[in-house]
Scaffold this motif. Structure first.
Motif, PDB file in Angstrom:
ATOM      1  N   TRP A 147       6.990  -2.408   4.741  1.00 47.60           N
ATOM      2  CA  TRP A 147       5.809  -2.250   5.590  1.00 47.60           C
ATOM      3  C   TRP A 147       6.243  -1.879   7.000  1.00 47.60           C
ATOM      4  O   TRP A 147       6.980  -2.595   7.641  1.00 47.60           O
ATOM      5  CB  TRP A 147       5.004  -3.537   5.586  1.00 47.60           C
ATOM      6  CG  TRP A 147       3.757  -3.486   6.412  1.00 47.60           C
ATOM      7  CD1 TRP A 147       3.128  -2.386   6.913  1.00 47.60           C
ATOM      8  CD2 TRP A 147       2.980  -4.596   6.829  1.00 47.60           C
ATOM      9  NE1 TRP A 147       2.001  -2.744   7.609  1.00 47.60           N
ATOM     10  CE2 TRP A 147       1.888  -4.104   7.573  1.00 47.60           C
ATOM     11  CE3 TRP A 147       3.093  -5.963   6.656  1.00 47.60           C
ATOM     12  CZ2 TRP A 147       0.927  -4.926   8.142  1.00 47.60           C
ATOM     13  CZ3 TRP A 147       2.126  -6.788   7.203  1.00 47.60           C
ATOM     14  CH2 TRP A 147       1.052  -6.263   7.939  1.00 47.60           C
ATOM     15  N   ARG A 148       5.775  -0.727   7.491  1.00 43.95           N
ATOM     16  CA  ARG A 148       6.102  -0.259   8.835  1.00 43.95           C
ATOM     17  C   ARG A 148       4.855   0.009   9.676  1.00 43.95           C
ATOM     18  O   ARG A 148       4.923  -0.003  10.887  1.00 43.95           O
ATOM     19  CB  ARG A 148       6.928   1.030   8.777  1.00 43.95           C
ATOM     20  CG  ARG A 148       8.234   0.898   8.052  1.00 43.95           C
ATOM     21  CD  ARG A 148       9.255   0.169   8.912  1.00 43.95           C
ATOM     22  NE  ARG A 148      10.535   0.100   8.240  1.00 43.95           N
ATOM     23  CZ  ARG A 148      10.963  -0.928   7.523  1.00 43.95           C
ATOM     24  NH1 ARG A 148      10.208  -1.982   7.372  1.00 43.95           N
ATOM     25  NH2 ARG A 148      12.142  -0.926   6.959  1.00 43.95           N
ATOM     26  N   ALA A 149       3.740   0.348   9.034  1.00 47.61           N
ATOM     27  CA  ALA A 149       2.527   0.707   9.757  1.00 47.61           C
ATOM     28  C   ALA A 149       1.322   0.461   8.853  1.00 47.61           C
ATOM     29  O   ALA A 149       1.480   0.145   7.673  1.00 47.61           O
ATOM     30  CB  ALA A 149       2.583   2.178  10.176  1.00 47.61           C
ATOM     31  N   VAL A 150       0.144   0.592   9.407  1.00 49.67           N
ATOM     32  CA  VAL A 150      -1.074   0.437   8.615  1.00 49.67           C
ATOM     33  C   VAL A 150      -1.744   1.789   8.443  1.00 49.67           C
ATOM     34  O   VAL A 150      -1.556   2.675   9.279  1.00 49.67           O
ATOM     35  CB  VAL A 150      -2.047  -0.574   9.272  1.00 49.67           C
ATOM     36  CG1 VAL A 150      -1.526  -1.979   9.147  1.00 49.67           C
ATOM     37  CG2 VAL A 150      -2.359  -0.216  10.714  1.00 49.67           C
ATOM     38  N   PRO A 151      -2.486   1.980   7.375  1.00 54.66           N
ATOM     39  CA  PRO A 151      -2.705   1.039   6.287  1.00 54.66           C
ATOM     40  C   PRO A 151      -1.481   0.939   5.370  1.00 54.66           C
ATOM     41  O   PRO A 151      -0.788   1.918   5.134  1.00 54.66           O
ATOM     42  CB  PRO A 151      -3.897   1.613   5.535  1.00 54.66           C
ATOM     43  CG  PRO A 151      -3.916   3.068   5.880  1.00 54.66           C
ATOM     44  CD  PRO A 151      -3.277   3.205   7.226  1.00 54.66           C
ATOM     45  N   TYR A 152      -1.258  -0.262   4.886  1.00 57.91           N
ATOM     46  CA  TYR A 152      -0.165  -0.558   3.957  1.00 57.91           C
ATOM     47  C   TYR A 152      -0.810  -1.107   2.688  1.00 57.91           C
ATOM     48  O   TYR A 152      -1.784  -1.846   2.762  1.00 57.91           O
ATOM     49  CB  TYR A 152       0.782  -1.588   4.568  1.00 57.91           C
ATOM     50  CG  TYR A 152       1.902  -2.004   3.645  1.00 57.91           C
ATOM     51  CD1 TYR A 152       3.025  -1.212   3.488  1.00 57.91           C
ATOM     52  CD2 TYR A 152       1.836  -3.197   2.938  1.00 57.91           C
ATOM     53  CE1 TYR A 152       4.056  -1.586   2.642  1.00 57.91           C
ATOM     54  CE2 TYR A 152       2.862  -3.583   2.091  1.00 57.91           C
ATOM     55  CZ  TYR A 152       3.970  -2.782   1.949  1.00 57.91           C
ATOM     56  OH  TYR A 152       4.986  -3.151   1.117  1.00 57.91           O
ATOM     57  N   THR A 153      -0.267  -0.743   1.544  1.00 59.75           N
ATOM     58  CA  THR A 153      -0.921  -1.060   0.282  1.00 59.75           C
ATOM     59  C   THR A 153      -0.035  -1.773  -0.717  1.00 59.75           C
ATOM     60  O   THR A 153       1.135  -1.435  -0.871  1.00 59.75           O
ATOM     61  CB  THR A 153      -1.418   0.246  -0.382  1.00 59.75           C
ATOM     62  OG1 THR A 153      -2.358   0.852   0.479  1.00 59.75           O
ATOM     63  CG2 THR A 153      -2.061   0.001  -1.713  1.00 59.75           C
ATOM     64  N   LEU A 154      -0.665  -2.707  -1.422  1.00 61.83           N
ATOM     65  CA  LEU A 154      -0.119  -3.286  -2.640  1.00 61.83           C
ATOM     66  C   LEU A 154      -1.155  -3.004  -3.722  1.00 61.83           C
ATOM     67  O   LEU A 154      -2.346  -3.213  -3.502  1.00 61.83           O
ATOM     68  CB  LEU A 154       0.051  -4.806  -2.517  1.00 61.83           C
ATOM     69  CG  LEU A 154       0.993  -5.336  -1.451  1.00 61.83           C
ATOM     70  CD1 LEU A 154       0.869  -6.858  -1.357  1.00 61.83           C
ATOM     71  CD2 LEU A 154       2.426  -4.950  -1.773  1.00 61.83           C
ATOM     72  N   ILE A 155      -0.703  -2.536  -4.882  1.00 59.30           N
ATOM     73  CA  ILE A 155      -1.602  -2.346  -6.008  1.00 59.30           C
ATOM     74  C   ILE A 155      -0.988  -3.062  -7.200  1.00 59.30           C
ATOM     75  O   ILE A 155       0.197  -2.894  -7.498  1.00 59.30           O
ATOM     76  CB  ILE A 155      -1.811  -0.858  -6.342  1.00 59.30           C
ATOM     77  CG1 ILE A 155      -2.423  -0.135  -5.142  1.00 59.30           C
ATOM     78  CG2 ILE A 155      -2.707  -0.704  -7.582  1.00 59.30           C
ATOM     79  CD1 ILE A 155      -2.502   1.364  -5.305  1.00 59.30           C
ATOM     80  N   PHE A 156      -1.819  -3.851  -7.865  1.00 58.09           N
ATOM     81  CA  PHE A 156      -1.389  -4.601  -9.041  1.00 58.09           C
ATOM     82  C   PHE A 156      -2.175  -4.129 -10.253  1.00 58.09           C
ATOM     83  O   PHE A 156      -3.379  -3.892 -10.171  1.00 58.09           O
ATOM     84  CB  PHE A 156      -1.597  -6.103  -8.833  1.00 58.09           C
ATOM     85  CG  PHE A 156      -0.770  -6.644  -7.711  1.00 58.09           C
ATOM     86  CD1 PHE A 156       0.526  -7.079  -7.931  1.00 58.09           C
ATOM     87  CD2 PHE A 156      -1.270  -6.692  -6.424  1.00 58.09           C
ATOM     88  CE1 PHE A 156       1.310  -7.557  -6.882  1.00 58.09           C
ATOM     89  CE2 PHE A 156      -0.501  -7.174  -5.362  1.00 58.09           C
ATOM     90  CZ  PHE A 156       0.789  -7.602  -5.604  1.00 58.09           C
ATOM     91  N   GLY A 157      -1.482  -3.999 -11.391  1.00 58.79           N
ATOM     92  CA  GLY A 157      -2.129  -3.587 -12.629  1.00 58.79           C
ATOM     93  C   GLY A 157      -2.925  -4.723 -13.241  1.00 58.79           C
ATOM     94  O   GLY A 157      -2.897  -5.867 -12.767  1.00 58.79           O
ATOM     95  N   LYS A 158      -3.628  -4.416 -14.317  1.00 56.18           N
ATOM     96  CA  LYS A 158      -4.454  -5.414 -15.002  1.00 56.18           C
ATOM     97  C   LYS A 158      -3.635  -6.608 -15.489  1.00 56.18           C
ATOM     98  O   LYS A 158      -4.156  -7.707 -15.630  1.00 56.18           O
ATOM     99  CB  LYS A 158      -5.177  -4.771 -16.191  1.00 56.18           C
ATOM    100  CG  LYS A 158      -6.227  -3.774 -15.783  1.00 56.18           C
ATOM    101  CD  LYS A 158      -6.852  -3.127 -17.007  1.00 56.18           C
ATOM    102  CE  LYS A 158      -7.850  -2.060 -16.611  1.00 56.18           C
ATOM    103  NZ  LYS A 158      -8.391  -1.379 -17.798  1.00 56.18           N
ATOM    104  N   ASP A 159      -2.343  -6.381 -15.756  1.00 55.95           N
ATOM    105  CA  ASP A 159      -1.464  -7.462 -16.208  1.00 55.95           C
ATOM    106  C   ASP A 159      -0.825  -8.224 -15.044  1.00 55.95           C
ATOM    107  O   ASP A 159       0.003  -9.096 -15.258  1.00 55.95           O
ATOM    108  CB  ASP A 159      -0.380  -6.914 -17.131  1.00 55.95           C
ATOM    109  CG  ASP A 159       0.514  -5.865 -16.477  1.00 55.95           C
ATOM    110  OD1 ASP A 159       0.183  -5.396 -15.362  1.00 55.95           O
ATOM    111  OD2 ASP A 159       1.540  -5.508 -17.079  1.00 55.95           O
ATOM    112  N   GLY A 160      -1.194  -7.914 -13.805  1.00 53.36           N
ATOM    113  CA  GLY A 160      -0.688  -8.626 -12.637  1.00 53.36           C
ATOM    114  C   GLY A 160       0.612  -8.087 -12.075  1.00 53.36           C
ATOM    115  O   GLY A 160       1.109  -8.583 -11.065  1.00 53.36           O
TER     116      GLY A 160
END
Length: 190
Positions: A147-160
């Protein structure tokens, strides 16, 4: 000091060599960082849904641009809230972003960006960027790696599992690919 300025700013439209490339994981299965780690940020993931987590600031123009695009994807039903959960995380930035500015943003501006309030879990964390980026899970893995700047993203699948971690605003093409990949995740059967 230069890293502090980068960390405090919005992501640029032009690639910065110091920014690490995003991480992708399209394969079903366990990952060191999982949706369960979102509890560190007062978020409650709904099992069986894709979680799209955005770390943002109300004062960031690219964050607002992203929220407008997300709002259009939600209102057009391209993103189905039966299969996808949107989570927004704002944080303290001394001098510009605090609980008061966050509350004002949610009350007056978020809805005008087209994001339906009923389809988002939104939290304000009274922590700075430096406190947040140091967050580790039980396995001692950095949750917000890169993470260096915004927007920053985390995406998780249906299995977590962690599917994506990183920045996506370096180019228009990369942004559209990012939104398309999230849309495609809704069809996965993990």
């Amino acid at each position: 000091m230069a890293i502090g300025l980068i960390a405090a700013g919005c992501a640029s439209k032009s690639a910065k060599p110091e920014n690490p490339r995003p991480e992708f994981n399209k394969t079903c299965g366990a990952t060191p960082v999982t949706a369960a780690d979102l509890s560190h940020f007062n978020l409650k993931p709904e099992p069986g849904k894709i979680q799209v987590v955005r770390f943002f600031r109300a004062s960031c123009p690219f964050c607002k641009e992203d929220l407008i695009r997300i709002g259009s994807l939600l209102t057009s039903k391209t993103w189905d809230t039966e299969r996808l959960q949107l989570m927004l995380v704002a944080y303290k930035r001394p001098g510009t972003d605090n609980r008061k500015t966050f509350d004002e943003f949610v009350r007056t501006e978020l809805i005008s960006l087209g994001v339906p309030l009923e389809s988002v879990q939104i939290v304000f964390l009274d922590k700075t960027y430096y406190e947040l980026v140091a967050t580790r899970n039980k396995a001692r893995e950095p949750i917000l790696k890169g993470w260096r700047a915004v927007p920053y993203t985390l995406i998780f699948g249906k299995d977590g599992r962690l599917v994506y971690r990183g920045h996506f605003t370096e180019s228009e093409k990369f942004q559209e690919e990012h939104y398309r990949q999230i849309t495609e995740l809704m069809a996965e059967n993990c």
